[in-house]
Design a protein around this motif. Structure first.
Motif, short mmCIF file in Angstrom:
data_model
loop_
_atom_site.label_atom_id
_atom_site.label_comp_id
_atom_site.label_asym_id
_atom_site.label_seq_id
_atom_site.Cartn_x
_atom_site.Cartn_y
_atom_site.Cartn_z
N PRO A 2 29.12 78.77 5.14
CA PRO A 2 28.70 78.32 3.80
C PRO A 2 29.90 77.97 2.91
O PRO A 2 30.96 78.59 2.99
N SER A 3 29.70 76.98 2.05
CA SER A 3 30.72 76.61 1.08
C SER A 3 30.66 77.59 -0.10
O SER A 3 29.93 78.58 -0.06
N LEU A 4 31.42 77.34 -1.15
CA LEU A 4 31.38 78.21 -2.32
C LEU A 4 30.18 77.86 -3.20
O LEU A 4 29.77 76.70 -3.27
N THR A 5 29.63 78.86 -3.86
CA THR A 5 28.52 78.62 -4.79
C THR A 5 29.08 78.07 -6.11
O THR A 5 30.29 78.13 -6.35
N ASP A 6 28.18 77.58 -6.96
CA ASP A 6 28.61 77.08 -8.28
C ASP A 6 29.29 78.20 -9.08
O ASP A 6 30.27 77.96 -9.78
N ASP A 7 28.74 79.41 -8.97
CA ASP A 7 29.33 80.55 -9.70
C ASP A 7 30.75 80.85 -9.21
O ASP A 7 31.64 81.19 -9.99
N GLU A 8 30.94 80.74 -7.90
CA GLU A 8 32.27 81.02 -7.33
C GLU A 8 33.27 79.94 -7.74
O GLU A 8 34.44 80.24 -8.02
N ILE A 9 32.80 78.69 -7.79
CA ILE A 9 33.68 77.61 -8.25
C ILE A 9 34.07 77.86 -9.72
O ILE A 9 35.24 77.71 -10.11
N LYS A 10 33.09 78.28 -10.53
CA LYS A 10 33.35 78.55 -11.96
C LYS A 10 34.34 79.72 -12.10
O LYS A 10 35.26 79.69 -12.92
#
Lengths: 349, 101
Positions: free
Chosen positions: A39-47
Motif C-alpha cells: 500500500p502507498s501512503l494515506t492522505d493523513d500520512e502525506i499530511k
C-alpha cells in the motif's frame, strides 16, 4: 507560506514550496508502492510528512511514550575513525554511560566476518572484559561481505569476471562456493564470541550487499547459530531495499531470494531465527529528502506490518531518508527518525 | 530510549533475546519493575528505581552494582537468561541461586 528549507538526498540545502513537497511525497510513495506491491501512503500520512517539513524547528522528536531502542553498526569503529585514542572497551563504556546507548556492539575495524576470523582470538578477551564492566546488552557485529571470497581477495573465481563472458553457470557455482565459505566464517566467529566470550548476540550488518547469494549465506549462518544457541540474539541489518539477483536462482526454504523487498525479507529472517531485523532503504541523492523519506516509509511500514520480530530500520548515512553524507544534519536525521518510528510503528532504529 | 539512564537496556534485552516487539517488551519490563510504561523513559524515575533495585545507573556511587553484578540482578528481575551471567556462574562454580538456574 513562503518557501520551505529542506535538503536533497546528498545533504545540500534546497528551498521548495509546500506544493512541490507534497508532489514529491505523493510521487515517491506511489513509486515505492508499485515497486514492492504494497500500500502507498494515506492522505493523513502525506499530511503528517508535509507538516513535518513545514515545521521550522531544527530538531524534532517522537511523542512521549513512543521512544524506541537503538542498535548500532560498527560501534567501536566510530570513535576510532575520529582518531580518539581510547580502547574498544572504553568506547563501549563511553556509549553506555556517556551517550545513553540502549545496546552496545564490539567490532573489528575491518568490519567483515572473513577479516574478524583472523583476529577472533584477540576479540574474545575484549568481549570477555567488556561484559564484566558493562550493563547494556552487547552484540558482536560484522558484515557478511561476500565479495571478499572471490579473486583477488579470496579463493573463488570472480563472478564479476565471468558474467561478461557469458559464463552464467560458472558464475552461479562461484557464488555458491563463496556463500559456503562465508557461512563457515560467520558461524565460527559468532560461536566463538557467544559461547566463549559471553556476547548477548551477533549482528549481521549490511547484509546482501553482494546480492542474493550473500543474503542466503547470512540466513543460513543465522539458522545454524540459532539451532546451536536458541537464546542467542541475532540482528540482521540489510544493505538495500531490493535483493539483487546476481546469482538469480538461489533459494532459502523454497523462496527465490532475488528481487525480494523488505516485507518478504523479514519473513525469511524470522524463519532463520533472527530476533531483530533492519530494513535498509537507499537514498536517491538527486531527489529531495521529502521524496526519499516518503519512499522509505512505504517500504519500511510494509515490513513492520508483516513482521512478528522487532524492526530496527537502518537510518544513517544514505539510508532511511537520511542524506548520503558523512555528517548527517540533525534536521534531516531527526525528521527521518520521528517519521519512521511514528508512521511505521518501529521497535527501534 | 536512553540506555541505563532509563530502562532502554532492559527493553532492548527483551527485543534481542526474546524477539519481543516494543509494546510487549515495555509492558513486560514495566510489570517486572513495578512502574508504568511511561516511567520507563523517564530519567528521574528510572534513576531512583535503578538505584533501589541496584541494577546499575549512570551516576555511580561506591558499592553499587556496576557491571556483571548488575546483570546478575537484571537476569533475576526480568527472569531472563543472560549469556555472560551464566558463563560467569559456570566459571566460578556458582550453583546456589535457584532463580538463576
Amino acid at each position: 507560506m513562503g518557501k520551505i528549507l529542506t535538503r536533497m538526498g546528498d545533504g545540500s540545502r534546497v528551498e521548495m514550496t509546500a506544493a512541490e513537497i507534497q508532489q514529491d511525497l505523493e510521487a515517491a510513495a506511489q513509486d515505492a508502492a508499485e515497486r514492492a506491491n504494497v500500500p502507498s501512503l494515506t492522505d493523513d500520512e502525506i499530511k503528517y510528512l508535509l507538516d513535518l517539513y513545514k515545521c521550522k524547528d531544527r530538531v524534532v522528536g517522537v511523542e512521549e511514550g513512543k521512544e524506541c531502542c537503538l542498535t548500532y553498526d560498527n560501534m567501536t569503529s566510530k570513535i576510532k575513525r575520529a582518531h580518539i585514542p581510547i580502547s574498544k572497551i572504553q568506547q563501549l563504556l563511553l556509549f553506555e554511560r556517556g551517550l545513553g546507548a540502549d545496546t552496545l556492539e564490539l567490532a573489528h575495524i575491518d568490519y567483515s566476518f572473513k577479516q574478524c576470523k583472523h583476529v577472533v582470538q584477540y576479540e574474545k578477551p575484549n568481549m570477555e572484559q567488556a561484559v564484566l564492566q558493562t550493563i547494556a546488552p552487547i552484540f558482536y557485529g560484522s558484515m557478511p561481505n561476500l565479495g571478499l571470497y572471490s579473486v583477488p581477495d579470496g579463493p573463488v573465481a570472480n563472478p564479476g569476471d565471468m558474467l561478461p563472458l557469458g559464463k552464467i553457470e560458472e558464475s552461479k557455482e562461484a557464488f555458491e562456493q563463496m556463500a559456503e565459505y562465508a557461512i563457515k566464517d560467520m558461524v565460527y566467529v559468532g560461536s566463538e564470541l557467544y559461547e566463549k566470550a559471553g556476547a548477548d548476540g551477533i549482528n549481521f550488518d549490511t547484509t546482501a550487499a553482494a546480492g542474493d547469494a550473500e543474503f542466503y549465506a547470512a540466513l543460513k549462518a543465522a539458522e545454524i547459530l540459532h539451532d546451536k544457541y536458541p537464546d542467542m540474539g541475532i540482528e540482521m541489518g540489510m544493505s538495500g531495499e531490493f535483493i539483487l539477483g546476481l546469482h538469480s536462482e538461489i533459494e532459502y526454504n523454497g523462496v527465490r531470494l532475488a528481487g525480494l523487498y523488505p516485507q518478504d525479507q523479514v519473513k525469511l529472517a524470522e524463519q532463520a531465527g533472527v530476533t531483530i531485523f533492519g530494513p535498509a532503504i537507499n537514498i536517491g541523492t538527486n531527489e529531495s529528502l521529502p521524496w526519499n523519506l516518503a519512499r522509505s516509509i512505504v517500504f519500511t511500514k510494509a515490513c513492520s506490518e508483516a513482521a512478528e520480530i522487532p524492526i530496527h530500520a537502518n537510518l544513517g548515512m544514505g539510508v532511511g531518508g537520511v542524506p548520503l553524507t558523512l555528517t548527517p544534519p540533525l534536521d534531516a536525521l531527526s525528521r527521518a527518525s520521528k517519521a519512521h518510528v511514528e508512521l511505521c510503528r518501529l521497535d527501534g532504529l | 530510549m536512553g540506555g541505563i539512564r532509563t530502562a532502554g537496556d532492559l527493553v532492548a534485552r527483551l527485543q534481542l533475546n526474546r524477539g519481543m516487539r516494543i509494546d510487549a517488551a515495555k509492558k513486560y519490563v514495566a510489570e517486572k519493575l513495578g512502574v508504568s510504561v511511561l516511567d520507563l523513559s523517564d530519567t528521574v524515575v528510572m534513576s531512583e528505581v535503578r538505584e533501589e533495585l541496584d541494577i546499575g545507573r549512570v551516576n555511580e556511587t561506591p558499592a553499587v552494582a556496576k557491571g556483571i553484578d548488575a546483570k546478575f540482578r537484571i537476569a533475576e528481575l526480568l527472569d531472563l537468561a543472560i549469556n555472560c551471567v551464566n558463563m560467569f556462574k559456570e566459571r566460578v562454580g556458582i550453583r546456589a541461586y535457584q532463580s538463576f538456574d
